[in-house]
Write a protein that holds these residues in place. Sequence first.
Motif, PDB file in Angstrom:
ATOM      1  N   GLU A   1       0.817  -1.245   0.049  1.00  0.00           N
ATOM      2  CA  GLU A   1       0.050  -0.080  -0.036  1.00  0.00           C
ATOM      3  C   GLU A   1       0.953   1.134  -0.075  1.00  0.00           C
ATOM      4  O   GLU A   1       0.535   2.263  -0.715  1.00  0.00           O
ATOM      5  N   LEU A   2       2.033   1.150   0.729  1.00  0.00           N
ATOM      6  CA  LEU A   2       3.025   2.446   0.677  1.00  0.00           C
ATOM      7  C   LEU A   2       3.274   2.785  -0.540  1.00  0.00           C
ATOM      8  O   LEU A   2       3.588   3.887  -0.998  1.00  0.00           O
ATOM      9  N   ILE A   3       4.017   1.627  -1.049  1.00  0.00           N
ATOM     10  CA  ILE A   3       4.650   1.708  -2.550  1.00  0.00           C
ATOM     11  C   ILE A   3       3.648   2.231  -3.552  1.00  0.00           C
ATOM     12  O   ILE A   3       3.913   2.885  -4.500  1.00  0.00           O
ATOM     13  N   GLY A   4       2.252   1.692  -3.543  1.00  0.00           N
ATOM     14  CA  GLY A   4       1.336   2.157  -4.409  1.00  0.00           C
ATOM     15  C   GLY A   4       1.142   3.497  -4.213  1.00  0.00           C
ATOM     16  O   GLY A   4       0.868   4.208  -5.294  1.00  0.00           O
ATOM     17  N   SER A   5       0.926   4.136  -3.099  1.00  0.00           N
ATOM     18  CA  SER A   5       0.713   5.438  -2.937  1.00  0.00           C
ATOM     19  C   SER A   5       1.896   6.274  -3.419  1.00  0.00           C
ATOM     20  O   SER A   5       1.797   7.540  -3.916  1.00  0.00           O
ATOM     21  N   TRP A   6       3.111   5.751  -3.266  1.00  0.00           N
ATOM     22  CA  TRP A   6       4.417   6.455  -3.760  1.00  0.00           C
ATOM     23  C   TRP A   6       4.366   6.612  -5.347  1.00  0.00           C
ATOM     24  O   TRP A   6       4.608   7.774  -6.100  1.00  0.00           O
ATOM     25  N   GLU A   7       3.759   5.363  -5.755  1.00  0.00           N
ATOM     26  CA  GLU A   7       3.792   5.311  -7.442  1.00  0.00           C
ATOM     27  C   GLU A   7       2.552   6.374  -8.107  1.00  0.00           C
ATOM     28  O   GLU A   7       2.987   6.773  -8.980  1.00  0.00           O
ATOM     29  N   SER A   8       1.569   6.469  -7.268  1.00  0.00           N
ATOM     30  CA  SER A   8       0.605   7.210  -7.604  1.00  0.00           C
ATOM     31  C   SER A   8       1.128   8.802  -7.536  1.00  0.00           C
ATOM     32  O   SER A   8       0.737   9.557  -8.497  1.00  0.00           O
ATOM     33  N   LYS A   9       1.819   9.228  -6.682  1.00  0.00           N
ATOM     34  CA  LYS A   9       2.471  10.646  -6.689  1.00  0.00           C
ATOM     35  C   LYS A   9       3.446  10.699  -7.702  1.00  0.00           C
ATOM     36  O   LYS A   9       3.425  11.818  -8.448  1.00  0.00           O
ATOM     37  N   LEU A  10       4.189   9.693  -8.040  1.00  0.00           N
ATOM     38  CA  LEU A  10       5.147   9.894  -9.244  1.00  0.00           C
ATOM     39  C   LEU A  10       4.354   9.927 -10.476  1.00  0.00           C
ATOM     40  O   LEU A  10       4.999  10.616 -11.324  1.00  0.00           O
ATOM     41  N   ALA A  11       3.291   9.356 -10.676  1.00  0.00           N
ATOM     42  CA  ALA A  11       2.513   9.215 -11.969  1.00  0.00           C
ATOM     43  C   ALA A  11       1.983  10.509 -12.304  1.00  0.00           C
ATOM     44  O   ALA A  11       1.863  10.922 -13.538  1.00  0.00           O
ATOM     45  N   ILE A  12       1.829  11.719 -11.450  1.00  0.00           N
ATOM     46  CA  ILE A  12       1.289  12.783 -11.762  1.00  0.00           C
ATOM     47  C   ILE A  12       2.439  13.786 -11.471  1.00  0.00           C
ATOM     48  O   ILE A  12       2.409  15.209 -11.448  1.00  0.00           O
ATOM     49  N   SER A  13       3.806  13.458 -11.426  1.00  0.00           N
ATOM     50  CA  SER A  13       4.881  14.358 -11.292  1.00  0.00           C
ATOM     51  C   SER A  13       5.621  14.472 -12.617  1.00  0.00           C
ATOM     52  O   SER A  13       5.419  13.532 -13.491  1.00  0.00           O
ATOM     53  N   ASN A  14       6.807  14.962 -12.424  1.00  0.00           N
ATOM     54  CA  ASN A  14       7.833  15.036 -13.771  1.00  0.00           C
ATOM     55  C   ASN A  14       8.830  13.855 -13.711  1.00  0.00           C
ATOM     56  O   ASN A  14      10.019  13.904 -13.970  1.00  0.00           O
ATOM     57  N   GLY A  15       8.574  12.808 -12.629  1.00  0.00           N
ATOM     58  CA  GLY A  15       9.406  11.440 -12.615  1.00  0.00           C
ATOM     59  C   GLY A  15      10.280  11.554 -11.234  1.00  0.00           C
ATOM     60  O   GLY A  15      10.763  10.385 -10.984  1.00  0.00           O
ATOM     61  N   SER A  16      10.042  12.665 -10.468  1.00  0.00           N
ATOM     62  CA  SER A  16      10.508  12.315  -9.174  1.00  0.00           C
ATOM     63  C   SER A  16       9.620  13.274  -8.016  1.00  0.00           C
ATOM     64  O   SER A  16       8.642  14.038  -8.509  1.00  0.00           O
ATOM     65  N   GLN A  17       9.539  12.919  -6.865  1.00  0.00           N
ATOM     66  CA  GLN A  17       8.812  13.511  -5.804  1.00  0.00           C
ATOM     67  C   GLN A  17       9.329  13.815  -4.739  1.00  0.00           C
ATOM     68  O   GLN A  17      10.170  12.687  -4.235  1.00  0.00           O
ATOM     69  N   GLU A  18       9.305  14.780  -3.987  1.00  0.00           N
ATOM     70  CA  GLU A  18       9.443  14.916  -2.494  1.00  0.00           C
ATOM     71  C   GLU A  18       8.845  14.352  -1.498  1.00  0.00           C
ATOM     72  O   GLU A  18       7.644  14.368  -1.756  1.00  0.00           O
ATOM     73  N   ILE A  19       9.310  13.261  -0.497  1.00  0.00           N
ATOM     74  CA  ILE A  19       8.264  12.818   0.377  1.00  0.00           C
ATOM     75  C   ILE A  19       9.003  12.975   1.914  1.00  0.00           C
ATOM     76  O   ILE A  19      10.160  12.745   1.959  1.00  0.00           O
ATOM     77  N   ASP A  20       8.043  13.259   2.888  1.00  0.00           N
ATOM     78  CA  ASP A  20       8.676  13.094   4.206  1.00  0.00           C
ATOM     79  C   ASP A  20       8.622  11.850   4.643  1.00  0.00           C
ATOM     80  O   ASP A  20       7.220  11.379   5.241  1.00  0.00           O
ATOM     81  N   ILE A  21       9.459  11.220   4.528  1.00  0.00           N
ATOM     82  CA  ILE A  21       9.367   9.736   4.959  1.00  0.00           C
ATOM     83  C   ILE A  21       9.208   9.307   6.722  1.00  0.00           C
ATOM     84  O   ILE A  21       8.800   8.522   7.125  1.00  0.00           O
ATOM     85  N   TRP A  22       9.472  10.426   7.443  1.00  0.00           N
ATOM     86  CA  TRP A  22       9.265  10.445   8.877  1.00  0.00           C
ATOM     87  C   TRP A  22       7.675  10.321   8.937  1.00  0.00           C
ATOM     88  O   TRP A  22       7.167   9.405   9.686  1.00  0.00           O
ATOM     89  N   GLN A  23       6.998  11.106   8.258  1.00  0.00           N
ATOM     90  CA  GLN A  23       5.462  11.048   8.404  1.00  0.00           C
ATOM     91  C   GLN A  23       4.924   9.776   7.656  1.00  0.00           C
ATOM     92  O   GLN A  23       4.035   8.758   8.228  1.00  0.00           O
ATOM     93  N   GLU A  24       5.745   9.460   6.480  1.00  0.00           N
ATOM     94  CA  GLU A  24       5.192   7.964   5.845  1.00  0.00           C
ATOM     95  C   GLU A  24       5.458   6.926   6.662  1.00  0.00           C
ATOM     96  O   GLU A  24       4.690   6.005   6.784  1.00  0.00           O
ATOM     97  N   PHE A  25       6.796   6.820   7.365  1.00  0.00           N
ATOM     98  CA  PHE A  25       6.913   5.589   8.213  1.00  0.00           C
ATOM     99  C   PHE A  25       6.225   5.504   9.352  1.00  0.00           C
ATOM    100  O   PHE A  25       5.912   4.284   9.945  1.00  0.00           O
ATOM    101  N   GLN A  26       5.992   6.611   9.856  1.00  0.00           N
ATOM    102  CA  GLN A  26       5.022   6.871  11.035  1.00  0.00           C
ATOM    103  C   GLN A  26       3.639   5.933  10.694  1.00  0.00           C
ATOM    104  O   GLN A  26       3.189   5.226  11.504  1.00  0.00           O
TER     105      GLN A  26
END
Length: 529
Positions: free
Chosen positions: A193-218
């Motif tokens: 589920e985590l990977i799916g959410s990251w891939e969704s963000k990348l799909a609407i970006s220019n190929g890279s995406q900034e993510i705050d992994i502290w919130q993501e991993f919590q």
Amino acid sequence: MEVDVAATALVGGVASPSPWSLLLSGLAALLVLWAASLAAERCWLRPRRLGRALQAQGLRGTAYLFPTGDLTENGRLHEEARSRPMPWCHDIAPRVVPHLHHAVREHGNICITWFGPIPKVIITEPELVREILSNKSGHIEKFTNKRLMKLIALGIASYDGDKWAKHRRILNPAFHLEKLKGMLPAFVTCCTELIGSWESKLAISNGSQEIDIWQEFQNLSGDVISRTAFGSSFMEGRRIFQLQAEQAVRVMKAFQCIYIPGYLLFPTENNRRMKEINQEIEGLLRGIIKKRERAIESDGHGHDLLGLMLESNMAIGTSSSRMSTEEVIEECKLFYFAGMETTSVLLTWTFIVLGMHPEWQDEAREEVLSVFGKGKPSFNGLNRLKTVTMILYEVLRLYPPAVTLNRKTSKEMQIGGITYPKGVVFELPVILVHHNPNIWGKDALEFKPQRFAQGISKATNDRPVFFPFGSGPRICIGQNFALLEAKMVLCMVLRRFEFQLSPSYAHAPFNVMALNPQYGAQIIIKTLG
């Protein structure tokens, strides 16, 4: 004029006090004297007595300042350290534990500081740390304010003696490696589920995406602990995680004033809010437990941690030897807090460090792909990941989730040739032992996973210098759970993404019950080509 004999007598036109009022006044005066003598003993006489007993044996340290000890100075040092980020390096102890770092530098590896009127002896000699944690004498107990810690979680981490032994015996089966194997599907589901959410963000970006992994991993570790401990989704447990995160900050704030007798009874805003949070958390957990107890009656206990714990508890012969409902609630609070906090902290610092050292990110990815390819990670395969394990150990050395441990003498005892009176607290700074160049070599502050290439014993020359999960009989019961989850997440993310630290990332480790990133942990992810 008649005078009622029961009326108050008059002498010179002034009412003379009745015997009852004299008695009450005398009792009030005695109570004030008793309280004053108690305060004098606790905050003046006893600290000076203990301080002299320790100094007479050659220990150096700070002088006791009535009534706060070193708390004011410690608060100033922490505020100063947290006022700005630090360079991207691993020499984090001066920022994370400035008071301990300063005390050891000024007074030596064994020295005295003051937590209010309580003497704290800092010990960074590894052999003495192990001796204290092993507690072979039985005269050492956890140093904790149970009234305050109940607002976070009591549970097995706060108990001593027979109660600790009972809870450890009941909980051990739930954390057996064979039981953890059955939890791997939940780990995979949460990671997918985590990977799916990251891939969704990348799909609407220019190929890279900034993510705050502290919130993501919590969120991820919260999802994992919900599924593996309670069989519920993260959405059901989200409120508990939010409340416990707020509670951790408030409890740390309260620690600064806990030396004041009865402080938690004061009607401050912080105290009121802590009690409200605790009541809400316990209410939510009580509902989860009751739901599970009803399920047990109909279709069995399930294979999550709560079910295994309840099954183990019910297998105890007599009800008096079992955990009460209130004790089960406290263990559940500990599941939520420790289970989420430890793993999210480990994962966050692992990704930050791999962002600083991309060559190790590449090595780990190569190993993961060679072991699993595109298949689901298996229990046996995870245990074969040598490079990944080396990386996790080195991150735990440099960024231990619990940066310091505390114990207290319950009787007079001798350790390392020093006689410690009852009531002395031992401060065991794990982070200072882990970063000591006299122990680990001149490269102690460098990220070198290869030091663990032949395991922990070779890396430490069989010395007790690696304590990321504690040591001795009280070693963290959930360490295998945390490492297994971390390996699973690292494997599944490395196969799909490459990442680097974002320019917006500010390196600022600080301690709030565990080692957190003060300003978050921003990375930039890209899909592997």
